[in-house]
Scaffold this motif. Structure first.
Motif, mmCIF file in Angstrom:
data_model
loop_
_atom_site.group_PDB
_atom_site.id
_atom_site.type_symbol
_atom_site.label_atom_id
_atom_site.label_comp_id
_atom_site.label_asym_id
_atom_site.label_seq_id
_atom_site.Cartn_x
_atom_site.Cartn_y
_atom_site.Cartn_z
ATOM 1 N N GLN A 256 -17.006 -41.321 -1.814
ATOM 2 C CA GLN A 256 -15.916 -40.347 -1.896
ATOM 3 C C GLN A 256 -16.199 -39.150 -0.994
ATOM 4 O OE1 GLN A 256 -14.387 -39.106 -5.901
ATOM 5 N NE2 GLN A 256 -15.040 -37.062 -5.261
ATOM 6 N N GLU A 257 -17.391 -38.598 -1.079
ATOM 7 C CA GLU A 257 -17.739 -37.410 -0.297
ATOM 8 C C GLU A 257 -17.761 -37.709 1.201
ATOM 9 O OE1 GLU A 257 -21.422 -36.029 -1.919
ATOM 10 O OE2 GLU A 257 -20.456 -35.025 -3.627
ATOM 11 N N LYS A 258 -18.331 -38.858 1.572
ATOM 12 C CA LYS A 258 -18.428 -39.183 2.998
ATOM 13 C C LYS A 258 -17.065 -39.511 3.595
ATOM 14 C CE LYS A 258 -23.253 -40.667 2.964
ATOM 15 N NZ LYS A 258 -24.211 -41.782 3.110
ATOM 16 N N GLU A 259 -16.236 -40.205 2.853
ATOM 17 C CA GLU A 259 -14.912 -40.545 3.353
ATOM 18 C C GLU A 259 -14.010 -39.309 3.432
ATOM 19 O OE1 GLU A 259 -13.383 -43.781 4.363
ATOM 20 O OE2 GLU A 259 -15.535 -43.816 4.809
ATOM 21 N N ARG A 260 -14.157 -38.413 2.457
ATOM 22 C CA ARG A 260 -13.387 -37.167 2.522
ATOM 23 C C ARG A 260 -13.818 -36.335 3.727
ATOM 24 N NH1 ARG A 260 -12.736 -34.688 -3.623
ATOM 25 N NH2 ARG A 260 -11.345 -36.321 -4.434
ATOM 26 N N GLY A 261 -15.134 -36.357 3.984
ATOM 27 C CA GLY A 261 -15.642 -35.629 5.130
ATOM 28 C C GLY A 261 -15.134 -36.192 6.439
ATOM 29 N N ALA A 262 -14.773 -37.498 6.400
ATOM 30 C CA ALA A 262 -14.252 -38.147 7.612
ATOM 31 C C ALA A 262 -12.743 -38.048 7.715
ATOM 32 C CB ALA A 262 -14.679 -39.615 7.623
ATOM 33 N N GLY A 263 -12.129 -37.350 6.743
ATOM 34 C CA GLY A 263 -10.692 -37.113 6.838
ATOM 35 C C GLY A 263 -9.819 -37.695 5.746
ATOM 36 N N ALA B 209 -21.089 -44.569 -10.709
ATOM 37 C CA ALA B 209 -20.746 -43.168 -10.483
ATOM 38 C C ALA B 209 -21.418 -42.621 -9.225
ATOM 39 C CB ALA B 209 -21.131 -42.335 -11.699
ATOM 40 N N ALA B 210 -22.681 -42.989 -9.021
ATOM 41 C CA ALA B 210 -23.409 -42.500 -7.847
ATOM 42 C C ALA B 210 -22.810 -43.063 -6.558
ATOM 43 C CB ALA B 210 -24.885 -42.882 -7.960
ATOM 44 N N THR B 211 -22.488 -44.357 -6.564
ATOM 45 C CA THR B 211 -21.881 -44.986 -5.392
ATOM 46 C C THR B 211 -20.506 -44.393 -5.117
ATOM 47 O OG1 THR B 211 -23.072 -47.062 -5.800
ATOM 48 C CG2 THR B 211 -21.120 -47.178 -4.399
ATOM 49 N N ALA B 212 -19.724 -44.209 -6.191
ATOM 50 C CA ALA B 212 -18.388 -43.630 -6.054
ATOM 51 C C ALA B 212 -18.463 -42.230 -5.452
ATOM 52 C CB ALA B 212 -17.706 -43.585 -7.413
ATOM 53 N N ALA C 283 -8.773 -45.048 -3.880
ATOM 54 C CA ALA C 283 -9.858 -45.152 -4.860
ATOM 55 C C ALA C 283 -10.896 -46.160 -4.382
ATOM 56 C CB ALA C 283 -9.317 -45.564 -6.229
ATOM 57 N N VAL C 284 -12.148 -45.876 -4.686
ATOM 58 C CA VAL C 284 -13.245 -46.794 -4.348
ATOM 59 C C VAL C 284 -13.365 -47.875 -5.413
ATOM 60 C CG1 VAL C 284 -15.710 -47.001 -3.842
ATOM 61 C CG2 VAL C 284 -14.476 -44.903 -3.219
ATOM 62 N N PHE C 285 -13.255 -47.461 -6.681
ATOM 63 C CA PHE C 285 -13.356 -48.382 -7.811
ATOM 64 C C PHE C 285 -12.155 -48.199 -8.731
ATOM 65 C CE2 PHE C 285 -17.919 -47.525 -6.844
ATOM 66 C CZ PHE C 285 -18.341 -48.818 -6.573
ATOM 67 N N TRP D 111 -10.504 -40.909 -4.204
ATOM 68 C CA TRP D 111 -11.291 -40.679 -5.412
ATOM 69 C C TRP D 111 -12.237 -41.848 -5.625
ATOM 70 C CZ3 TRP D 111 -11.579 -36.222 -8.077
ATOM 71 C CH2 TRP D 111 -10.564 -35.280 -7.863
ATOM 72 N N GLY D 112 -13.288 -41.604 -6.384
ATOM 73 C CA GLY D 112 -14.295 -42.633 -6.596
ATOM 74 C C GLY D 112 -13.906 -43.694 -7.609
ATOM 75 N N PHE D 113 -13.221 -43.292 -8.688
ATOM 76 C CA PHE D 113 -12.980 -44.237 -9.779
ATOM 77 C C PHE D 113 -11.722 -43.855 -10.544
ATOM 78 C CE2 PHE D 113 -14.275 -45.570 -14.303
ATOM 79 C CZ PHE D 113 -13.890 -46.889 -14.130
ATOM 80 N N VAL D 114 -10.836 -44.829 -10.747
ATOM 81 C CA VAL D 114 -9.657 -44.608 -11.583
ATOM 82 C C VAL D 114 -9.661 -45.618 -12.727
ATOM 83 C CG1 VAL D 114 -8.198 -43.507 -9.862
ATOM 84 C CG2 VAL D 114 -8.241 -46.004 -10.006
#
Length: 421
Positions: free
Chosen positions: A168-175, A161-164, A258-260, A180-183
């Motif tokens: 998620q936040e850094k990639e969204r900040g980059a555009g 959850a922490a990694t996701a 999704a990251v995970f 999402w972190g996990f589906v």
């Protein structure tokens, strides 16, 4: 890598199977998940050419819950229109009386399968289905994104959850606003039973009903596992995940959003398809646990083939089942769909290892997989699972606390059990 049947391979698969003296027309019901139907059609074409029989496919929805409901209606009515059923590993105790005993027909090959899988399809000494492929889910992860941020595949749910969240936040900040972190599979159906069983079991919360029939689900560790998952909704998992099944999860993942992802092996081959945005960018790992030292818990899945006792062409249907579960057929299924074979020898097959490098490493995942309590609940399993996934879905949706919902679930299961399962 593509796989072609040879006449010798087809003949070998059919040895020892009684062939009808006439060309029979039979049908097989099959799931529409992924490319299952496409591969079935290719294999059925080869079977038709070799035997002269004709085989049609009865297309079923991807939801195993919907499939089971339809099967139960057809079989209760003595339906003669479906000869072969593609069945979930958990259905054997519930549908056994409606299927032909395949023990004698399979006596020449049964020793080639994993004994535990054969045992799961044996009810009161009757082999009611032949194993087609086995299943155990894993954690799919974006290797490129983890490498980018210096992360390792997570070992615990909290680490995941922490990694996701961070990526998620850094990639969204980059555009990348849609990331999402996990589906996972959060809809109210059998898939949620599988997901939630993994959360609970890997947190030391038991298996809903234990092997001796004891109802164990109402405990603090189980409630804590559901609370943890509830915290993912709307933070690292989209609110819509509460309506996701396997294909919705894969859709988000395969478009690169999704990251995970928690999903079954079939998603591996599709994720590396030519039309996939994540081709070559991901890998898989065992599912996380609650804390270091806990045992990873993947739900044992898998699909089998059963012959209806109402079939008017049982010899042709049995021949089809043996053909589709043969080494050649399973090899093609492994190479093209990344479905895990149920035949032990195929895990040492060089062609499979070359086409699906992850597959030999998946063997310990499913060998240590956690069975759903179908053997304990017997014919009442479907009701048990429905009550469990409803309690879980309520908890994830905020309809009552996890502790309250599990207490109510325990009361419901106790009433359902009565004097015995």
């Amino acid at each position: 890598m593509k796989f072609r049947f040879t006449a010798v391979a087809i003949a070998a698969a059919l040895i020892g199977v009684a062939q009808p003296s006439f060309a029979a027309s039979i049908s097989i019901s099959a799931s529409s998940t992924g490319k299952n139907l496409e591969l079935f059609r290719k294999q059925l074409d080869a079977f038709e050419k070799a035997t002269g029989n004709k085989v049609s496919i009865v297309t079923m929805p991807s939801s195993s819950t919907e499939q089971f409901s339809q099967y139960r209606l057809w079989l209760a009515a003595g339906n003669k229109d479906v000869d072969v059923y593609q069945t979930d590993v958990i259905w054997a105790p519930q549908l056994a009386d409606q299927f032909v005993d395949l023990k004698d027909a399979a006596k020449d090959v049964v020793g080639d399968f994993f004994p535990s899988i054969i045992a799961s399809q044996t009810v009161n000494g009757r082999l009611v289905a032949m194993p087609l492929y086995t299943d155990a889910p894993a954690l799919f992860y974006r290797k490129d994104l983890l490498d980018k941020y210096g992360k390792q595949p997570p070992k615990t749910w909290d680490e995941m959850a922490a990694t996701a969240k961070e990526i998620q936040e850094k990639e969204r900040g980059a555009g990348q606003k849609d990331l999402w972190g996990f589906v996972f599979q959060g809809n109210a159906y059998e898939g949620l039973t599988c997901n939630a069983l993994e959360w609970v079991k890997s947190s030391g919360g038991g298996q809903i009903i234990e092997a001796d029939g004891t109802i164990s689900i109402n405990n603090e560790k189980a409630a804590g596992a559901l609370d943890r998952a509830k915290g993912w909704i709307g933070t690292i998992s989209p609110p819509g995940v509460l309506a996701y099944q396997e294909e919705e999860s894969r859709g988000v993942w395969q478009t690169g959003n999704a990251v995970f992802m928690r999903n079954w092996p079939y998603a591996y081959a599709l994720g590396n398809g030519a039309d996939s945005a994540v081709k070559g960018k991901f890998d898989v790992a065992t599912l996380p646990v609650a804390k270091d030292g806990d045992t990873p818990s993947s739900t044992l899945g898998g699909w089998n083939l059963a012959v209806s006792k109402y079939s008017q062409n049982q010899d042709a249907a049995i021949a089809l089942v043996k053909f589709l579960t043969s080494q050649e057929s399973q090899k093609q299924r492994a190479i093209e769909l990344s479905n895990l074979p149920t035949l032990q020898a195929l895990y040492d097959d060089k062609d499979i290892a070359a086409a699906q490098p992850f597959m030999p490493n998946w063997k310990p995942i499913f060998q240590n997989a956690v069975p759903r309590p179908s053997a304990s609940a017997k014919v009442k399993y479907n009701e048990v699972s429905s009550k469990f996934w409803t309690a879980v879905h309520n908890s994830l949706s905020g309809n009552g606390t996890s502790a309250e919902n599990l207490e109510l679930l325990e009361a419901d299961l106790t009433s359902l059990k009565g004097d015995n399962w």
